[in-house]
Design a protein around this motif. Structure first.
Motif, PDB file in Angstrom:
ATOM      1  N   PHE A 213       0.833  -1.203   0.000  1.00 47.98           N
ATOM      2  CA  PHE A 213       0.000   0.000   0.000  1.00 47.98           C
ATOM      3  C   PHE A 213       0.863   1.246   0.000  1.00 47.98           C
ATOM      4  CE2 PHE A 213      -2.448   3.343   2.128  1.00 47.98           C
ATOM      5  CZ  PHE A 213      -3.592   3.348   1.331  1.00 47.98           C
ATOM      6  N   ASN A 214       0.561   2.144  -0.925  1.00 47.24           N
ATOM      7  CA  ASN A 214       1.239   3.441  -1.056  1.00 47.24           C
ATOM      8  C   ASN A 214       2.724   3.294  -1.404  1.00 47.24           C
ATOM      9  OD1 ASN A 214       0.773   6.211  -1.130  1.00 47.24           O
ATOM     10  ND2 ASN A 214       1.611   6.535   0.919  1.00 47.24           N
ATOM     11  N   GLU A 215       3.106   2.158  -2.009  1.00 45.67           N
ATOM     12  CA  GLU A 215       4.494   1.922  -2.401  1.00 45.67           C
ATOM     13  C   GLU A 215       4.548   1.673  -3.902  1.00 45.67           C
ATOM     14  OE1 GLU A 215       7.140   2.216  -0.583  1.00 45.67           O
ATOM     15  OE2 GLU A 215       6.095   2.543   1.322  1.00 45.67           O
ATOM     16  N   SER A 216       5.758   1.837  -4.479  1.00 43.53           N
ATOM     17  CA  SER A 216       5.935   1.629  -5.911  1.00 43.53           C
ATOM     18  C   SER A 216       7.035   0.614  -6.210  1.00 43.53           C
ATOM     19  CB  SER A 216       6.265   2.964  -6.589  1.00 43.53           C
ATOM     20  OG  SER A 216       7.447   3.526  -6.050  1.00 43.53           O
ATOM     21  N   VAL A 217       7.484  -0.129  -5.175  1.00 43.18           N
ATOM     22  CA  VAL A 217       8.483  -1.172  -5.372  1.00 43.18           C
ATOM     23  C   VAL A 217       7.749  -2.492  -5.573  1.00 43.18           C
ATOM     24  CG1 VAL A 217      10.442  -2.389  -4.377  1.00 43.18           C
ATOM     25  CG2 VAL A 217      10.166   0.059  -3.958  1.00 43.18           C
ATOM     26  N   LEU A 218       8.092  -3.210  -6.653  1.00 39.00           N
ATOM     27  CA  LEU A 218       7.422  -4.463  -6.977  1.00 39.00           C
ATOM     28  C   LEU A 218       7.680  -5.513  -5.908  1.00 39.00           C
ATOM     29  CD1 LEU A 218       8.090  -4.719 -10.823  1.00 39.00           C
ATOM     30  CD2 LEU A 218       5.852  -4.500  -9.712  1.00 39.00           C
ATOM     31  N   LEU A 219       6.611  -6.219  -5.526  1.00 36.68           N
ATOM     32  CA  LEU A 219       6.735  -7.354  -4.624  1.00 36.68           C
ATOM     33  C   LEU A 219       7.215  -8.569  -5.397  1.00 36.68           C
ATOM     34  CD1 LEU A 219       3.375  -6.891  -2.653  1.00 36.68           C
ATOM     35  CD2 LEU A 219       5.676  -6.237  -1.894  1.00 36.68           C
ATOM     36  N   GLU A 220       7.724  -9.546  -4.677  1.00 36.46           N
ATOM     37  CA  GLU A 220       8.186 -10.775  -5.340  1.00 36.46           C
ATOM     38  C   GLU A 220       7.029 -11.463  -6.047  1.00 36.46           C
ATOM     39  OE1 GLU A 220      10.440 -14.988  -4.242  1.00 36.46           O
ATOM     40  OE2 GLU A 220      10.200 -13.417  -2.714  1.00 36.46           O
ATOM     41  N   GLU A 221       5.868 -11.472  -5.383  1.00 36.92           N
ATOM     42  CA  GLU A 221       4.680 -12.073  -6.001  1.00 36.92           C
ATOM     43  C   GLU A 221       4.313 -11.316  -7.278  1.00 36.92           C
ATOM     44  OE1 GLU A 221      -0.041 -13.002  -4.957  1.00 36.92           O
ATOM     45  OE2 GLU A 221       1.250 -11.975  -3.503  1.00 36.92           O
ATOM     46  N   GLY A 222       4.492 -10.001  -7.233  1.00 36.28           N
ATOM     47  CA  GLY A 222       4.176  -9.192  -8.405  1.00 36.28           C
ATOM     48  C   GLY A 222       5.117  -9.479  -9.554  1.00 36.28           C
ATOM     49  N   THR A 223       6.400  -9.619  -9.271  1.00 29.97           N
ATOM     50  CA  THR A 223       7.355  -9.920 -10.343  1.00 29.97           C
ATOM     51  C   THR A 223       7.076 -11.284 -10.954  1.00 29.97           C
ATOM     52  OG1 THR A 223       8.938 -10.823  -8.729  1.00 29.97           O
ATOM     53  CG2 THR A 223       9.130  -8.469  -9.309  1.00 29.97           C
ATOM     54  N   GLN A 224       6.637 -12.263 -10.145  1.00 27.68           N
ATOM     55  CA  GLN A 224       6.306 -13.581 -10.682  1.00 27.68           C
ATOM     56  C   GLN A 224       5.132 -13.477 -11.674  1.00 27.68           C
ATOM     57  OE1 GLN A 224       5.612 -16.118  -7.309  1.00 27.68           O
ATOM     58  NE2 GLN A 224       7.796 -16.207  -6.738  1.00 27.68           N
ATOM     59  N   ILE A 225       4.147 -12.694 -11.295  1.00 25.31           N
ATOM     60  CA  ILE A 225       2.987 -12.523 -12.187  1.00 25.31           C
ATOM     61  C   ILE A 225       3.410 -11.816 -13.472  1.00 25.31           C
ATOM     62  CG2 ILE A 225       0.761 -11.357 -12.456  1.00 25.31           C
ATOM     63  CD1 ILE A 225       0.302 -11.814  -9.466  1.00 25.31           C
ATOM     64  N   LEU A 226       4.182 -10.746 -13.330  1.00 24.90           N
ATOM     65  CA  LEU A 226       4.619  -9.999 -14.504  1.00 24.90           C
ATOM     66  C   LEU A 226       5.503 -10.844 -15.407  1.00 24.90           C
ATOM     67  CD1 LEU A 226       5.431  -6.490 -12.947  1.00 24.90           C
ATOM     68  CD2 LEU A 226       3.408  -7.144 -14.247  1.00 24.90           C
ATOM     69  N   SER A 227       6.335 -11.703 -14.828  1.00 30.10           N
ATOM     70  CA  SER A 227       7.226 -12.540 -15.630  1.00 30.10           C
ATOM     71  C   SER A 227       6.454 -13.545 -16.463  1.00 30.10           C
ATOM     72  CB  SER A 227       8.238 -13.256 -14.729  1.00 30.10           C
ATOM     73  OG  SER A 227       7.557 -14.155 -13.846  1.00 30.10           O
ATOM     74  N   GLN A 228       5.242 -13.877 -16.032  1.00 32.31           N
ATOM     75  CA  GLN A 228       4.409 -14.793 -16.793  1.00 32.31           C
ATOM     76  C   GLN A 228       3.557 -14.044 -17.841  1.00 32.31           C
ATOM     77  OE1 GLN A 228       2.072 -16.855 -13.877  1.00 32.31           O
ATOM     78  NE2 GLN A 228       3.789 -18.081 -13.116  1.00 32.31           N
ATOM     79  N   VAL A 229       3.020 -12.903 -17.428  1.00 30.98           N
ATOM     80  CA  VAL A 229       2.048 -12.218 -18.271  1.00 30.98           C
ATOM     81  C   VAL A 229       2.704 -11.363 -19.356  1.00 30.98           C
ATOM     82  CG1 VAL A 229       0.214 -10.495 -18.268  1.00 30.98           C
ATOM     83  CG2 VAL A 229       0.317 -12.218 -16.456  1.00 30.98           C
ATOM     84  N   LEU A 230       3.676 -10.541 -18.969  1.00 31.30           N
ATOM     85  CA  LEU A 230       4.215  -9.556 -19.904  1.00 31.30           C
ATOM     86  C   LEU A 230       4.903 -10.169 -21.124  1.00 31.30           C
ATOM     87  CD1 LEU A 230       5.541  -6.790 -17.470  1.00 31.30           C
ATOM     88  CD2 LEU A 230       3.392  -6.860 -18.748  1.00 31.30           C
ATOM     89  N   PRO A 231       5.751 -11.189 -20.970  1.00 32.75           N
ATOM     90  CA  PRO A 231       6.396 -11.753 -22.165  1.00 32.75           C
ATOM     91  C   PRO A 231       5.383 -12.308 -23.175  1.00 32.75           C
ATOM     92  CG  PRO A 231       7.574 -12.423 -20.211  1.00 32.75           C
ATOM     93  CD  PRO A 231       6.310 -11.786 -19.735  1.00 32.75           C
ATOM     94  N   VAL A 232       4.364 -12.997 -22.673  1.00 31.31           N
ATOM     95  CA  VAL A 232       3.357 -13.551 -23.586  1.00 31.31           C
ATOM     96  C   VAL A 232       2.621 -12.416 -24.306  1.00 31.31           C
ATOM     97  CG1 VAL A 232       1.249 -14.907 -23.724  1.00 31.31           C
ATOM     98  CG2 VAL A 232       3.088 -15.616 -22.182  1.00 31.31           C
ATOM     99  N   TYR A 233       2.240 -11.407 -23.555  1.00 33.08           N
ATOM    100  CA  TYR A 233       1.504 -10.267 -24.122  1.00 33.08           C
ATOM    101  C   TYR A 233       2.337  -9.577 -25.202  1.00 33.08           C
ATOM    102  CZ  TYR A 233      -1.770  -6.312 -23.994  1.00 33.08           C
ATOM    103  OH  TYR A 233      -2.710  -5.369 -24.308  1.00 33.08           O
ATOM    104  N   CYS A 234       3.612  -9.307 -24.882  1.00 39.17           N
ATOM    105  CA  CYS A 234       4.472  -8.597 -25.834  1.00 39.17           C
ATOM    106  C   CYS A 234       4.853  -9.483 -27.018  1.00 39.17           C
ATOM    107  CB  CYS A 234       5.732  -8.102 -25.123  1.00 39.17           C
ATOM    108  SG  CYS A 234       5.406  -6.780 -23.917  1.00 39.17           S
ATOM    109  N   ASP A 235       5.027 -10.784 -26.803  1.00 43.39           N
ATOM    110  CA  ASP A 235       5.359 -11.681 -27.926  1.00 43.39           C
ATOM    111  C   ASP A 235       4.281 -11.632 -29.002  1.00 43.39           C
ATOM    112  OD1 ASP A 235       7.750 -12.459 -26.904  1.00 43.39           O
ATOM    113  OD2 ASP A 235       7.004 -14.295 -25.966  1.00 43.39           O
ATOM    114  N   VAL A 236       3.020 -11.619 -28.563  1.00 41.23           N
ATOM    115  CA  VAL A 236       1.930 -11.566 -29.548  1.00 41.23           C
ATOM    116  C   VAL A 236       1.911 -10.208 -30.262  1.00 41.23           C
ATOM    117  CG1 VAL A 236      -0.565 -11.645 -29.858  1.00 41.23           C
ATOM    118  CG2 VAL A 236       0.533 -13.228 -28.274  1.00 41.23           C
TER     119      VAL A 236
END
Length: 349
Positions: A213-236
């Motif tokens: 809350f009120n922070e802008s540093v990515l959590l470990e859980e957040g990086t795991q989600i982004l590592s799965q979602v962003l590459p697939v999204y950008c590859d397409v």
């Protein structure tokens, strides 16, 4: 005008008839006067002769009585002739009266004819004026037809242009629909549960999962989600099939409505920047150098502060849902196509 000439000719013929008739009657009167003069002269001559005979035969009473008897008879004849002349004079007087009446009627008819000719001339003038007005209106109508033809040509040109733009719109819409379908298929193949907006192709990542809350540093859980979602999204998006259509890959950060706008703007910008930074950091591991270079050209990160909050079913701001990061894309000329679509809808073409 021919009718007028005929009427005028008819009036002249009537005048000539009456003049001929008057001349004839004058001739008859003159003839009667001449006859009366001749008769008088003859009577005078006879009287003179009788006087001569009376002088010659004064001696004889019987010759004088015979002459007196003859004179008496001639006097009676003169009286009868005078009576006839008086009757003829009365007839001539009556005839003159009728001639005067007919002349008066003829004068009245001539006056009426002149009035009719004047009315006809006025009608002809009115007709000429009306014809001039009709010619003027016809000229104006021709100008309007010319302007209408020009407007129609312009409308046809605009219609053709709109049709071409509509074709582009349909193509862009078709590409967008295909791209969204390809994203859904790719996430399903990778067994990644992501909700993709069916109209915009955007994916929403809750800030509660990515950040404290009120922070802008990515959590470990957040990086795991982004590592799965962003590459697939950008590859397409950066695939050979769609790369020519994609103008921009956008990461937008949003906050809830608590606090002031500037603080939330900074927080949303930092969160969008953090996601973009993480995407760039992992792109070299998942993409070719060419794709990484293309990604850097098209990637933007924006802070949206507290704008566009998410509302619940009751119309109240959903604070948790409003704190989010959206990843989406914009196709080339999409804004122009949207404007053209509005123009087409407004014009009814």
């Amino acid at each position: 005008m021919r009718r007028s000439n005929r009427k005028k000719g008819g009036g002249t013929d009537r005048q000539n008839v009456w003049r001929s008739y008057s001349d004839m009657m004058s001739g008859l009167l003159l003839l009667f006067v001449l006859i009366m003069a001749v008769c008088l002269m003859q009577a005078q001559k006879n009287y003179d002769e009788k006087l001569k005979e009376q002088a010659k035969q004064i001696q004889t009473q019987s010759a004088l009585d015979a002459s007196q008897s003859q004179v008496s008879e001639q006097a009676d004849q003169l009286a009868l002739q005078k009576e006839k002349l008086d009757d003829q004079a009365q007839e001539l007087s009556d005839l003159q009266t009728r001639l005067n009446d007919q002349a008066s009627q003829l004068t009245q008819q001539e006056s009426e004819l002149e009035d009719a000719q004047s009315a006809l001339a006025q009608r002809e003038a009115d007709l000429e004026t009306s014809q001039a007005q009709i010619d003027s209106q016809a000229a104006q109508l021709a100008e309007r037809d010319k302007a209408l033809a020009a407007s129609q040509a312009l409308l046809d040109e605009q219609t053709t242009l709109m049709a071409e733009q509509q074709e582009k719109i349909d193509k862009i819409i078709g590409v967008k629909a295909d791209l969204i379908a390809a994203l859904n298929d790719e996430f399903q193949k990778n067994q990644i549960q992501v909700q993709i907006d069916s109209e915009t192709g955007a994916i929403v990542l809750e800030s509660n999962v990515l950040f404290d809350f009120n922070e802008s540093v990515l959590l470990e859980e957040g990086t795991q989600i982004l590592s799965q979602v962003l590459p697939v999204y950008c590859d397409v998006l950066l695939s050979d099939e769609y790369i020519d259509y994609v103008a921009e890959i956008i990461i937008d950060g949003y906050t809830d409505t608590q606090g002031d706008y500037i603080s939330n703007l900074e927080l949303s910008q930092n969160r969008a920047f953090a996601v973009a930074e993480y995407l760039v950091s992992i792109s070299s591991m998942n993409m070719s150098p060419e794709s990484v270079s293309t990604l850097l050209e098209k990637l933007t990160a924006n802070g949206r502060s507290m704008s566009n909050p998410v509302l619940d079913a009751n119309g109240n701001v959903d604070m948790d849902a409003s704190r989010r990061v959206e990843v989406k894309f914009r196709l080339k000329d999409e804004e122009m196509i949207a404007q053209l679509q509005e123009m087409i809808e407004e014009s009814g073409i």
